[in-house]
Design a protein around this motif. Structure first.
Motif, short mmCIF file in Angstrom:
data_model
loop_
_atom_site.label_atom_id
_atom_site.label_comp_id
_atom_site.label_asym_id
_atom_site.label_seq_id
_atom_site.Cartn_x
_atom_site.Cartn_y
_atom_site.Cartn_z
N ALA A 117 -57.86 -32.18 28.72
CA ALA A 117 -56.40 -32.00 28.75
C ALA A 117 -56.06 -30.55 29.07
N LYS A 120 -56.65 -29.81 32.69
CA LYS A 120 -55.54 -30.35 33.48
C LYS A 120 -54.33 -29.41 33.45
N VAL A 121 -54.04 -28.89 32.28
CA VAL A 121 -52.89 -27.98 32.13
C VAL A 121 -53.13 -26.68 32.89
N SER A 247 -51.93 -32.97 26.64
CA SER A 247 -51.52 -32.13 27.76
C SER A 247 -50.00 -32.09 27.87
#
Length: 262
Positions: A117, A120-121, A247
């Motif tokens: 997560a 991804k951020v 996220s």
């Protein structure tokens, strides 16, 4: 509860047993009145136990809010240690308006679940700076936890941000946590970024400083995250997350720190 109040009003007594501002001449409870109040309260709570659950939930929420306020105040007080320690790995522009700080342990299963997560951020926010506080709380139980943390800091000092993030993600990509991370896993991830162990820096002071900072912030476990403006931080634009998150929640915290409206 209204029933309790009705009984007390009928007997001409008050819950506090003392005079109010409106009637300073009221007498305190007699022993008999106190006994009767106790009986009424007990009977009512036995008949309505859901009230105890409601009270417990409200108390817990109040304690969590107080804890959150205390941690936020500590973050604001310790901004320099959070944001300006050059021994701590970071990724992203030095002039970023928002910084995300993560305290983590490579052996923590919740940190492992958070890693994808966070990756991804990071990709979605190239203008945000991400700071990685190596916090090997499982080091005494699993030596690989401490070794992985030290190696990460040494890679940061020797090879820089890109190499550090590659190593960081590679450790989590092994899927080995909760005591399953091996020396071989660490060596393989370090070798992939051409880390020279013979030239490794001493990073114990950095680890000690991170541990002290975590205590000052009230972080007793991992993961723990702080999302804040790099400058101009105050209670309403700082988010402290003492545990696992998503996220989406991280992105919302970044938007908040940047001053974006929901």
């Amino acid at each position: 509860m209204n029933n309790i109040l009705a009984v007390m009003m009928a007997t001409g007594v008050m819950l506090s047993g003392q005079a109010t501002a409106a009637d300073k001449s009221a007498a305190t409870f007699t022993s008999a009145q106190e006994a009767r109040i106790g009986e009424v309260a007990r009977d009512y709570l036995l008949a309505h136990p859901e009230i105890l659950v409601e009270v417990s939930q409200k108390l817990q929420a109040q304690q969590e809010e107080e804890q959150q306020q205390a941690m936020t105040a500590a973050v604001i007080k310790n901004q320099a240690a959070l944001l300006m320690d050059k021994g701590t790995p970071s990724y992203g522009p030095a002039d970023a308006k928002v910084t995300v700080v993560e305290f983590f342990d490579y052996q923590c299963i919740y940190c492992a679940h958070l890693a994808p997560a966070l990756e991804k951020v990071i990709k979605a926010n190239p203008n945000v700076r991400f700071v990685f506080k190596e916090f090997p709380i499982f080091g005494q139980r699993w030596p690989a936890s401490l070794k992985a943390a030290k190696t990460g800091l040494q890679i940061w000092k020797q090879k820089g941000a890109d190499a550090y993030l590659q190593y960081h993600n590679a450790i989590y990509a092994t899927g080995h946590n909760e005591g399953r991370l091996t020396d071989s896993d660490i060596s393989k991830a370090a070798s992939a970024v051409k880390f020279d162990a013979s030239k490794a820096a001493d990073v114990q002071d950095t680890l000690d400083a991170i541990n002290t900072l975590a205590q000052q912030l009230g972080f007793g476990g991992t993961p723990a995250l702080v999302v804040m403006p790099t400058t101009g931080a105050y209670a309403n634009n700082v988010t402290v997350i003492p545990g696992f998150t998503s996220s989406a929640a991280l992105q919302a915290a970044i938007n908040k720190a940047a001053g974006a409206k929901e």
